[in-house]
Design an enzyme around this catalytic site. Structure first.
Site, PDB file in Angstrom:
ATOM      1  N   TYR A  29     -10.410 -20.477 -10.581  1.00  0.00           N
ATOM      2  CA  TYR A  29      -9.726 -20.181 -11.840  1.00  0.00           C
ATOM      3  C   TYR A  29      -8.388 -20.908 -11.905  1.00  0.00           C
ATOM      4  O   TYR A  29      -7.626 -20.912 -10.937  1.00  0.00           O
ATOM      5  CB  TYR A  29      -9.458 -18.679 -11.965  1.00  0.00           C
ATOM      6  CG  TYR A  29     -10.693 -17.838 -12.170  1.00  0.00           C
ATOM      7  CD1 TYR A  29     -11.461 -17.962 -13.340  1.00  0.00           C
ATOM      8  CD2 TYR A  29     -11.094 -16.914 -11.215  1.00  0.00           C
ATOM      9  CE1 TYR A  29     -12.585 -17.179 -13.526  1.00  0.00           C
ATOM     10  CE2 TYR A  29     -12.212 -16.122 -11.403  1.00  0.00           C
ATOM     11  CZ  TYR A  29     -12.956 -16.260 -12.568  1.00  0.00           C
ATOM     12  OH  TYR A  29     -14.062 -15.488 -12.753  1.00  0.00           O
ATOM     13  N   LYS A  63      -4.272   9.935   6.771  1.00  0.00           N
ATOM     14  CA  LYS A  63      -4.322   9.907   5.303  1.00  0.00           C
ATOM     15  C   LYS A  63      -4.849   8.548   4.826  1.00  0.00           C
ATOM     16  O   LYS A  63      -4.867   7.577   5.604  1.00  0.00           O
ATOM     17  CB  LYS A  63      -2.928  10.173   4.737  1.00  0.00           C
ATOM     18  CG  LYS A  63      -1.890   9.119   5.108  1.00  0.00           C
ATOM     19  CD  LYS A  63      -0.481   9.581   4.764  1.00  0.00           C
ATOM     20  CE  LYS A  63       0.552   8.514   5.106  1.00  0.00           C
ATOM     21  NZ  LYS A  63       1.933   9.019   4.976  1.00  0.00           N
TER      22      LYS A  63
HETATM   23  C1  LIG Z   1       2.706   8.778   6.068  1.00  0.00           C
HETATM   24  C2  LIG Z   1       3.519   9.807   6.708  1.00  0.00           C
HETATM   25  C3  LIG Z   1       3.720   9.806   8.098  1.00  0.00           C
HETATM   26  C4  LIG Z   1       3.309   8.644   8.974  1.00  0.00           C
HETATM   27  O1  LIG Z   1       4.168   7.547   8.735  1.00  0.00           O
HETATM   28  P1  LIG Z   1       4.080   6.212   9.622  1.00  0.00           P
HETATM   29  O2  LIG Z   1       5.245   5.406   9.224  1.00  0.00           O
HETATM   30  O3  LIG Z   1       2.783   5.562   9.263  1.00  0.00           O
HETATM   31  O4  LIG Z   1       4.101   6.667  11.030  1.00  0.00           O
HETATM   32  C5  LIG Z   1       4.370  10.889   8.660  1.00  0.00           C
HETATM   33  N1  LIG Z   1       4.826  11.901   7.892  1.00  0.00           N
HETATM   34  C6  LIG Z   1       4.671  11.929   6.560  1.00  0.00           C
HETATM   35  C7  LIG Z   1       5.210  13.067   5.772  1.00  0.00           C
HETATM   36  C8  LIG Z   1       4.033  10.881   5.922  1.00  0.00           C
HETATM   37  O5  LIG Z   1       3.914  10.898   4.585  1.00  0.00           O
END
Ligand SMILES: *Cc1c(COP(=O)(O)O)cnc(C)c1O
Length: 381
Positions: A273, A42
């Site tokens: 800045y 993701k």
């Molecule tokens: C993001 C996510 C993961 C992975 O989490 P990590 O801590 O990066 O391993 C797994 N399951 C769900 C539902 C998630 O949203």
């Protein structure tokens, strides 16, 4: 400097290190024994590039990907992915036809939404799989694990839908990365209880997945039929509380830039800045073309360090949107064009995503995601 980057600043993605992490995780979670590896890519693979990371996962036998949004799912399909793609968030009815069109595996936690997805699939003569979302203590989405009576009656309606098959159930851990695993084991117990209640009621749940990165590292009892590694794929640990000895990882993302401007300034010269840097003695100031719009957090300015020709140097003044300045007074023979390591290692010195996160009150996840957004990515092996 890379011509294809079209700017003298880039995120370097080391695919050999990514592959190393994949193989370490496969060994740790027992992928060879048939446990499903759900590659969580993701947010463009936490900023590393989902298409390229998917290819390495595929080359290593991974058959299931997880993403967060339909947009990400479509991009992956359009890039030719044939694997199962699970969307980890809920999908409103309005987009049910898009799920069906691209053969995405949704997560569901209510029968009306499931019906909308079923109907969209039916209208295309398709059958989709879905995962039941269960809230065992994350408090985000899913059937409340304690209310099994409601869940059973609602899930029965889903089970009766001809074009949406219950492929499995999932839940998400909220504190698996903490030393104290008490709450994690409570979540595990709720997950098991929910599963038992549904199966006792005659609802078939062929597949269970609960584990995120931290669980894979430290809670072997929750690996079930499939695991969902995210952050560890990218060579970062889920928190400072997990034991790194549990899993060997190599960082995948480095961030680099070339000096585009160099000047020698007298004492009492101000930079940036707000004039946060004023030279106390004659100094050498370098400019790089990378700033907070590239994911380099502005609140890091006062503590920010970069590596130039083997020397660790401070940022001078505030990080700007698209550029920042470095005090390179201690670097001998510095030149325009020299490479600056903003995040990464030169073999001796290193600046990690955790270093930047710790100095800015966030987590490594957010750092790599942010660097992934605008910087061109250069893939190396
Ligand atoms: C993001 C996510 C993961 C992975 O989490 P990590 O801590 O990066 O391993 C797994 N399951 C769900 C539902 C998630 O949203």
């Amino acid at each position: 400097m890379y011509k294809e980057a079209i700017r003298p600043a880039w995120a370097e993605i080391n695919l050999s290190n990514f592959e190393y992490n994949v193989q370490q995780i496969q060994a740790k979670m027992g992928a060879a024994e048939g446990r499903e590896f759900i590659g969580v890519i993701k947010a463009d693979a936490y900023g590393h590039g989902a298409i390229q990371c998917a290819q390495v996962l595929r080359d290593n036998g991974v058959k299931t990907f997880a993403i967060a949004t339909l947009h990400e799912a479509i991009a992956l399909r359009n890039a030719g992915a044939k694997e199962r793609i699970i969307i980890l968030g809920l999908t409103p009815d309005m987009y049910a036809d898009t799920l069906a069109k691209y053969d995405i595996t949704p997560v569901v936690d209510n029968a009306d939404n499931a019906k909308a997805i079923n109907d969209a699939a039916a209208s295309m003569n398709k059958t989709l799989d879905c995962l039941l979302a269960v809230d065992t203590g994350m408090g985000r989405i899913g059937y409340l694990a304690d209310d099994t009576d409601f869940a059973i009656s609602d899930v029965r309606r889903i089970a009766a839908l001809p074009n949406l098959k219950i492929f499995g159930m999932f839940s998400h851990m909220s504190t698996a990365d903490c030393v104290d695993k008490t709450y994690s084991h409570q979540q595990e117990a709720k997950f098991n209880n929910f599963y038992k209640a549904l199966t006792d009621a005659g609802i078939e749940i062929p597949f269970r997945t609960l584990a995120n990165s931290a669980s894979i590292m430290e809670i072997p009892s929750v690996l079930f039929d499939g695991c969902r590694p995210g952050i560890i794929l990218y060579g970062c640990y889920p928190s400072h509380e997990v034991d790194p000895a549990q899993l060997s990882l190599k960082p995948v993302m480095s961030v680099k830039a070339n000096i585009v401007h160099l000047k020698f300034v007298p004492s009492n010269f101000s930079v940036g800045y707000g004039r946060k840097y004023i030279s106390e003695k004659p100094a050498t100031i370098a400019t790089i073309g990378l700033g907070y719009a590239d994911g380099y957090p502005r609140p890091y300015s006062a503590n920010a360090k970069v590596i130039v020709n083997g020397v660790v140097c401070p940022i001078a003044g505030n990080i700007c949107m698209d550029q920042c300045m470095i005090d390179v007074s201690n670097v001998p023979n510095v030149n325009v064009g020299d490479e600056v390591i903003v995040m990464g290692s030169d073999g001796t010195n290193s600046i990690t995503a955790d270093d930047i996160a710790d100095a800015t009150g966030t987590i490594n996840y957010e750092i790599t995601c942010a660097f992934g957004q605008r910087l061109p990515k250069v893939y190396v092996k």
